[in-house]
Design a protein around this motif. Structure first.
Motif, PDB file in Angstrom:
ATOM      1  N   THR A 141     126.854  43.338 -71.618  1.00  0.00           N
ATOM      2  CA  THR A 141     127.173  42.760 -72.930  1.00  0.00           C
ATOM      3  C   THR A 141     128.682  42.684 -73.155  1.00  0.00           C
ATOM      4  O   THR A 141     129.141  41.979 -74.048  1.00  0.00           O
ATOM      5  N   PHE A 172     124.040  38.425 -72.107  1.00  0.00           N
ATOM      6  CA  PHE A 172     123.068  39.173 -71.311  1.00  0.00           C
ATOM      7  C   PHE A 172     121.683  38.897 -71.894  1.00  0.00           C
ATOM      8  O   PHE A 172     121.404  39.242 -73.044  1.00  0.00           O
ATOM      9  N   VAL A 228     129.573  34.972 -72.785  1.00  0.00           N
ATOM     10  CA  VAL A 228     128.781  35.484 -71.667  1.00  0.00           C
ATOM     11  C   VAL A 228     127.663  36.332 -72.269  1.00  0.00           C
ATOM     12  O   VAL A 228     127.924  37.348 -72.915  1.00  0.00           O
ATOM     13  N   LYS A 284     134.243  50.318 -79.007  1.00  0.00           N
ATOM     14  CA  LYS A 284     133.338  49.505 -79.808  1.00  0.00           C
ATOM     15  C   LYS A 284     131.970  49.418 -79.121  1.00  0.00           C
ATOM     16  O   LYS A 284     131.775  48.631 -78.187  1.00  0.00           O
ATOM     17  N   TYR A 324     128.338  48.101 -78.537  1.00  0.00           N
ATOM     18  CA  TYR A 324     127.760  46.790 -78.835  1.00  0.00           C
ATOM     19  C   TYR A 324     126.257  46.848 -79.119  1.00  0.00           C
ATOM     20  O   TYR A 324     125.703  45.948 -79.727  1.00  0.00           O
ATOM     21  N   TRP A 325     125.588  47.878 -78.633  1.00  0.00           N
ATOM     22  CA  TRP A 325     124.153  48.005 -78.876  1.00  0.00           C
ATOM     23  C   TRP A 325     123.782  49.434 -78.533  1.00  0.00           C
ATOM     24  O   TRP A 325     124.602  50.174 -77.956  1.00  0.00           O
ATOM     25  N   LYS A 381     134.704  38.510 -82.721  1.00  0.00           N
ATOM     26  CA  LYS A 381     133.275  38.241 -82.535  1.00  0.00           C
ATOM     27  C   LYS A 381     132.883  36.975 -83.289  1.00  0.00           C
ATOM     28  O   LYS A 381     133.545  36.578 -84.250  1.00  0.00           O
ATOM     29  N   GLN A 416     118.367  40.055 -72.114  1.00  0.00           N
ATOM     30  CA  GLN A 416     117.635  41.288 -71.803  1.00  0.00           C
ATOM     31  C   GLN A 416     116.198  41.178 -72.347  1.00  0.00           C
ATOM     32  O   GLN A 416     116.002  40.891 -73.510  1.00  0.00           O
ATOM     33  N   GLY A 431     118.389  51.786 -80.751  1.00  0.00           N
ATOM     34  CA  GLY A 431     118.273  50.796 -81.823  1.00  0.00           C
ATOM     35  C   GLY A 431     119.559  50.597 -82.606  1.00  0.00           C
ATOM     36  O   GLY A 431     120.495  51.395 -82.531  1.00  0.00           O
TER      37      GLY A 431
HETATM   38  C1  LIG Z   1     130.731  42.862 -82.003  1.00  0.00           C
HETATM   39  C2  LIG Z   1     129.654  42.627 -80.942  1.00  0.00           C
HETATM   40  C3  LIG Z   1     129.894  41.725 -79.911  1.00  0.00           C
HETATM   41  C4  LIG Z   1     128.905  41.516 -78.914  1.00  0.00           C
HETATM   42  N1  LIG Z   1     129.179  40.647 -77.882  1.00  0.00           N
HETATM   43  C5  LIG Z   1     128.227  40.421 -76.930  1.00  0.00           C
HETATM   44  C6  LIG Z   1     128.469  39.497 -75.851  1.00  0.00           C
HETATM   45  O1  LIG Z   1     129.519  38.862 -75.751  1.00  0.00           O
HETATM   46  N2  LIG Z   1     127.465  39.325 -74.934  1.00  0.00           N
HETATM   47  C7  LIG Z   1     126.249  39.983 -75.022  1.00  0.00           C
HETATM   48  O2  LIG Z   1     125.381  39.788 -74.155  1.00  0.00           O
HETATM   49  N3  LIG Z   1     126.005  40.864 -76.043  1.00  0.00           N
HETATM   50  C8  LIG Z   1     126.953  41.082 -76.988  1.00  0.00           C
HETATM   51  N4  LIG Z   1     126.706  41.961 -77.998  1.00  0.00           N
HETATM   52  C9  LIG Z   1     125.422  42.678 -78.009  1.00  0.00           C
HETATM   53  C10 LIG Z   1     124.282  41.829 -78.563  1.00  0.00           C
HETATM   54  O3  LIG Z   1     124.654  41.311 -79.857  1.00  0.00           O
HETATM   55  C11 LIG Z   1     123.035  42.746 -78.689  1.00  0.00           C
HETATM   56  O4  LIG Z   1     122.699  43.243 -77.417  1.00  0.00           O
HETATM   57  C12 LIG Z   1     121.868  42.054 -79.353  1.00  0.00           C
HETATM   58  O5  LIG Z   1     121.065  43.046 -79.960  1.00  0.00           O
HETATM   59  C13 LIG Z   1     120.965  41.305 -78.389  1.00  0.00           C
HETATM   60  O6  LIG Z   1     119.922  40.703 -79.143  1.00  0.00           O
HETATM   61  P1  LIG Z   1     118.432  40.609 -78.594  1.00  0.00           P
HETATM   62  O7  LIG Z   1     117.763  39.543 -79.416  1.00  0.00           O
HETATM   63  O8  LIG Z   1     118.461  40.494 -77.095  1.00  0.00           O
HETATM   64  O9  LIG Z   1     117.788  42.029 -78.883  1.00  0.00           O
HETATM   65  P2  LIG Z   1     117.400  42.644 -80.321  1.00  0.00           P
HETATM   66  O10 LIG Z   1     116.305  41.830 -80.944  1.00  0.00           O
HETATM   67  O11 LIG Z   1     118.647  42.824 -81.117  1.00  0.00           O
HETATM   68  O12 LIG Z   1     116.823  44.056 -79.922  1.00  0.00           O
HETATM   69  C14 LIG Z   1     115.522  44.197 -79.332  1.00  0.00           C
HETATM   70  C15 LIG Z   1     115.489  45.493 -78.561  1.00  0.00           C
HETATM   71  O13 LIG Z   1     116.339  45.344 -77.430  1.00  0.00           O
HETATM   72  C16 LIG Z   1     117.285  46.413 -77.403  1.00  0.00           C
HETATM   73  N5  LIG Z   1     118.549  45.858 -76.876  1.00  0.00           N
HETATM   74  C17 LIG Z   1     119.508  45.195 -77.564  1.00  0.00           C
HETATM   75  N6  LIG Z   1     120.509  44.843 -76.714  1.00  0.00           N
HETATM   76  C18 LIG Z   1     120.155  45.306 -75.487  1.00  0.00           C
HETATM   77  C19 LIG Z   1     120.759  45.270 -74.208  1.00  0.00           C
HETATM   78  N7  LIG Z   1     121.954  44.694 -74.003  1.00  0.00           N
HETATM   79  N8  LIG Z   1     120.119  45.832 -73.151  1.00  0.00           N
HETATM   80  C20 LIG Z   1     118.908  46.437 -73.315  1.00  0.00           C
HETATM   81  N9  LIG Z   1     118.281  46.519 -74.514  1.00  0.00           N
HETATM   82  C21 LIG Z   1     118.892  45.966 -75.585  1.00  0.00           C
HETATM   83  C22 LIG Z   1     117.405  46.892 -78.834  1.00  0.00           C
HETATM   84  O14 LIG Z   1     117.825  48.247 -78.879  1.00  0.00           O
HETATM   85  C23 LIG Z   1     115.998  46.706 -79.352  1.00  0.00           C
HETATM   86  O15 LIG Z   1     115.213  47.822 -78.995  1.00  0.00           O
HETATM   87  C24 LIG Z   1     127.660  42.187 -78.986  1.00  0.00           C
HETATM   88  C25 LIG Z   1     127.416  43.079 -80.061  1.00  0.00           C
HETATM   89  C26 LIG Z   1     128.406  43.312 -81.010  1.00  0.00           C
HETATM   90  C27 LIG Z   1     128.127  44.282 -82.131  1.00  0.00           C
END
Ligand SMILES: Cc1cc2nc3c(=O)[nH]c(=O)nc-3n(C[C@H](O)[C@H](O)[C@H](O)COP(=O)(O)OP(=O)(O)OC[C@H]3O[C@@H](n4cnc5c(N)ncnc54)[C@H](O)[C@@H]3O)c2cc1C
Length: 247
Positions: free
Chosen positions: A127, A81, A79, A222, A224-225, A51, A83, A229
């Motif tokens: 994700t 997402f 890549v 693993k 990712y989210w 990561k 969201q 929360g």
């Molecule tokens: C080790 C690791 C590797 C990752 N790799 C990737 C990657 O390659 N590509 C990628 O897109 N993501 C990846 N993720 C996931 C990404 O880091 C999270 O989805 C992150 O929280 C997105 O940030 P945000 O600012 O959109 O939302 P945040 O500000 O973190 O969260 C805001 C709200 O959105 C919700 N939320 C968070 N993610 C999602 C989602 N996917 N769909 C719907 N609601 C969501 C939360 O629960 C919260 O309520 C990874 C996570 C981890 C732990």
């Protein structure tokens, strides 16, 4: 909170890498592939499944998985997402070729393939598209693969470059993935299956694969989210998934 954001901002400035954005492409309306060039990362070992932590603005860091890495020149794709109206969505939707990105890492996260496997499975959501790409690219050529990625309805094109079924998300998040896992035909032999994406879906997938007789030590898990929360995801990793966690 403001203090911790300032620390994050200083940390990524002092310890992070700077990368140039060299390409930005939409795989679907909300899935974006970003190509980065970080000259200082040339020669740095990036393991498949590692990561990076990207500064998405205002001291906010988010984790991403390099989908493709060319360590000889310090190039990688992530890549993302996008969201809702979140910090990461605003960041990725604002990226353009020529822009810069700062990130920390690489750090270890998901175990990479270890040589020959009779077959390999992958389940996750948008994700985890980058993770799927990194894992499949690291499998020995000819390894039989199976699995599915859940996407928003109408966005299945985000997965068309992978040997995976695209499952449109219904009201019940992850249900289509679990159904696929329960019914997919399995090749001969002890396969290995990666599970990632939303935490509750990952737990359901874990149950489905255990019921199918795949032992826990053949599952690479693993989340990712979490729909509930970040604290929920972390709690699961500390509790139900802790003694099982592989890396
Ligand atoms: C080790 C690791 C590797 C990752 N790799 C990737 C990657 O390659 N590509 C990628 O897109 N993501 C990846 N993720 C996931 C990404 O880091 C999270 O989805 C992150 O929280 C997105 O940030 P945000 O600012 O959109 O939302 P945040 O500000 O973190 O969260 C805001 C709200 O959105 C919700 N939320 C968070 N993610 C999602 C989602 N996917 N769909 C719907 N609601 C969501 C939360 O629960 C919260 O309520 C990874 C996570 C981890 C732990």
């Amino acid at each position: 909170m403001a203090f911790s954001k300032s620390v994050q901002r200083l940390g990524v400035r002092a310890l992070g890498h700077e990368a140039q954005v060299t390409d930005v492409r939409r795989l679907s309306a909300s899935v974006v592939r970003v190509e980065l060039h970080a000259a200082r990362c040339a020669g740095v070992p990036f393991a498949p499944g590692c990561k990076i932590k990207v500064h998405v603005g205002d001291g906010e860091m988010r984790s991403y998985t390099p989908a493709r890495i060319d360590p000889s020149v310090g190039e990688m794709d992530v890549v993302v997402f996008a969201q809702g109206d979140s910090a990461a969505s605003r960041w990725v939707n604002g990226l353009q070729p020529g822009g810069t990105v700062r990130f920390l890492g690489p750090g270890s996260s998901v175990p990479a393939p270890q040589g020959h496997e009779p077959w390999a499975g992958f389940y996750g959501d948008e994700t985890a598209i980058g993770l799927a790409e990194a894992i499949f690219a690291a499998l020995p050529p000819g390894t039989p693969t199976l699995g599915a990625i859940e996407t928003l309805a109408g966005e299945t094109s985000a997965v068309s470059h992978l040997p995976l079924v695209a499952v449109p998300r219904g009201v019940d998040v992850g249900a289509g993935l679990a159904q696929h896992a329960r019914t997919v035909a399995l090749p001969e032999g002890p396969g290995v299956v990666w599970l990632s994406g939303e935490a509750t879906s990952v737990l359901a997938l874990r149950e489905a694969w255990l019921e199918r007789g795949v032992p826990r030590d053949r599952l690479r898990i693993k989340p990712y989210w979490s729909l509930r929360g970040k604290a929920h995801r972390k709690t699961l990793e500390r509790t139900v998934l802790r003694q099982e966690h592989i890396a």
